[in-house]
Design an enzyme around this catalytic site. Structure first.
Site, mmCIF file in Angstrom:
data_model
loop_
_atom_site.group_PDB
_atom_site.id
_atom_site.type_symbol
_atom_site.label_atom_id
_atom_site.label_comp_id
_atom_site.label_asym_id
_atom_site.label_seq_id
_atom_site.Cartn_x
_atom_site.Cartn_y
_atom_site.Cartn_z
ATOM 1 N N ASP A 3 -12.320 9.726 7.078
ATOM 2 C CA ASP A 3 -13.822 10.622 6.320
ATOM 3 C C ASP A 3 -13.951 11.908 9.048
ATOM 4 O OD1 ASP A 3 -14.741 9.868 4.284
ATOM 5 O OD2 ASP A 3 -15.732 8.370 5.866
ATOM 6 N N ASP A 6 -7.386 14.857 6.273
ATOM 7 C CA ASP A 6 -7.027 14.263 7.170
ATOM 8 C C ASP A 6 -6.572 12.239 7.820
ATOM 9 O OD1 ASP A 6 -8.125 12.984 9.308
ATOM 10 O OD2 ASP A 6 -8.165 15.059 10.659
ATOM 11 N N HIS A 41 -18.710 13.675 0.704
ATOM 12 C CA HIS A 41 -18.878 12.719 1.531
ATOM 13 C C HIS A 41 -20.330 12.659 2.200
ATOM 14 C CE1 HIS A 41 -19.230 8.752 5.095
ATOM 15 N NE2 HIS A 41 -20.058 9.893 4.959
ATOM 16 N N ASN A 58 -12.181 16.201 0.072
ATOM 17 C CA ASN A 58 -12.980 15.171 0.302
ATOM 18 C C ASN A 58 -14.354 15.817 0.489
ATOM 19 O OD1 ASN A 58 -14.446 12.340 -0.694
ATOM 20 N ND2 ASN A 58 -13.941 11.872 1.846
ATOM 21 N N GLY A 100 -6.795 10.284 9.369
ATOM 22 C CA GLY A 100 -8.891 9.860 9.940
ATOM 23 C C GLY A 100 -9.119 9.227 8.792
ATOM 24 N N ARG A 144 0.820 -1.199 -0.048
ATOM 25 C CA ARG A 144 -0.023 -0.694 -0.247
ATOM 26 C C ARG A 144 0.900 1.426 0.110
ATOM 27 N NH1 ARG A 144 -5.575 -0.357 0.404
ATOM 28 N NH2 ARG A 144 -6.679 1.690 0.555
#
Length: 210
Positions: A155, A151, A119, A117, A153, A75
């Site tokens: 969402d 960041d 959401h 992002n 985390g 990854r």
């Protein structure tokens, strides 16, 4: 303090990352046709070859790329390759528009404060991949969409903007999702436009657009 753009950008360069059909991308493409919007999409990336948003970008004459996690030994190597590919387009903002992969430390080291992002829930409620379904299961009366700075985390980053969508008594996951998508597209276009035209700052968990 997360690095941010305190001054407006004359014509901002946007890289959009996606995994699906690209309806959020299309909303941005439609908006950027107007020079006064202040931004242009310079590339679209995906994590799967089947992402319909790639075809939308290609029809608009926008460069595309696909980087699948499975094609890399780790990854971390995928994250490094994604960072390098996005960086090559010199974006002012990177936008996750339905991108279903979490980026890693290297990506955030380069694009932290400039990676946003959209959401489909009112965060911090219902993070993850099934916001509308989880909202219905919990029985909330108001759902919605959140635009936030990504960041480390899930969402969990500083919130830029939110829009509320009422939950109807006869809503299904599909009907609620579609209504949220409409509000989400409008919010994305309006907020990204304001960010590039007016500038923005990120201090702790507060994002300010003058």
């Amino acid at each position: 303090m997360i690095p941010s753009s305190e001054e407006p950008i004359l014509t901002a360069r946007l890289v959009v990352l996606l995994s699906g059909t690209g309806t959020l991308l299309q909303a941005l493409l439609d908006a950027t046709r107007e020079p006064a919007y202040g931004a242009t999409v310079v590339a679209v990336g995906a994590d799967r070859h089947s992402a319909g948003g790639l075809a939308r970008a290609e029809r608009a004459g926008i460069p595309t790329f696909t980087l699948r996690v499975r094609d890399f030994p780790s990854r971390e190597e995928w994250d490094a390759a994604l960072t390098e590919r996005v960086q090559a387009y010199e974006p002012d903002l990177v936008i996750s528009a339905g991108f279903l992969k979490l980026v890693g430390k290297q990506f955030l080291a380069v694009f932290g404060g400039r990676y946003v992002n959209s959401h489909n829930s009112l965060l911090p409620a219902f993070p993850g991949m099934h916001g509308p379904r989880d909202a219905l299961a919990y029985g909330v009366r108001v759902a919605g969409a959140t635009l936030f700075v990504v960041d480390e985390g899930v969402d969990a980053g500083p919130i830029i903007a939110q829009v509320a969508v009422p939950v109807e008594d006869d809503d299904t996951e599909e009907s609620l999702t579609e209504r949220i998508k409409g509000a989400e597209r409008r919010q994305l276009v309006d907020t990204i436009g304001a960010m590039v035209r007016l500038g923005f700052t990120v201090q702790g968990r507060k994002v300010t657009i003058p």
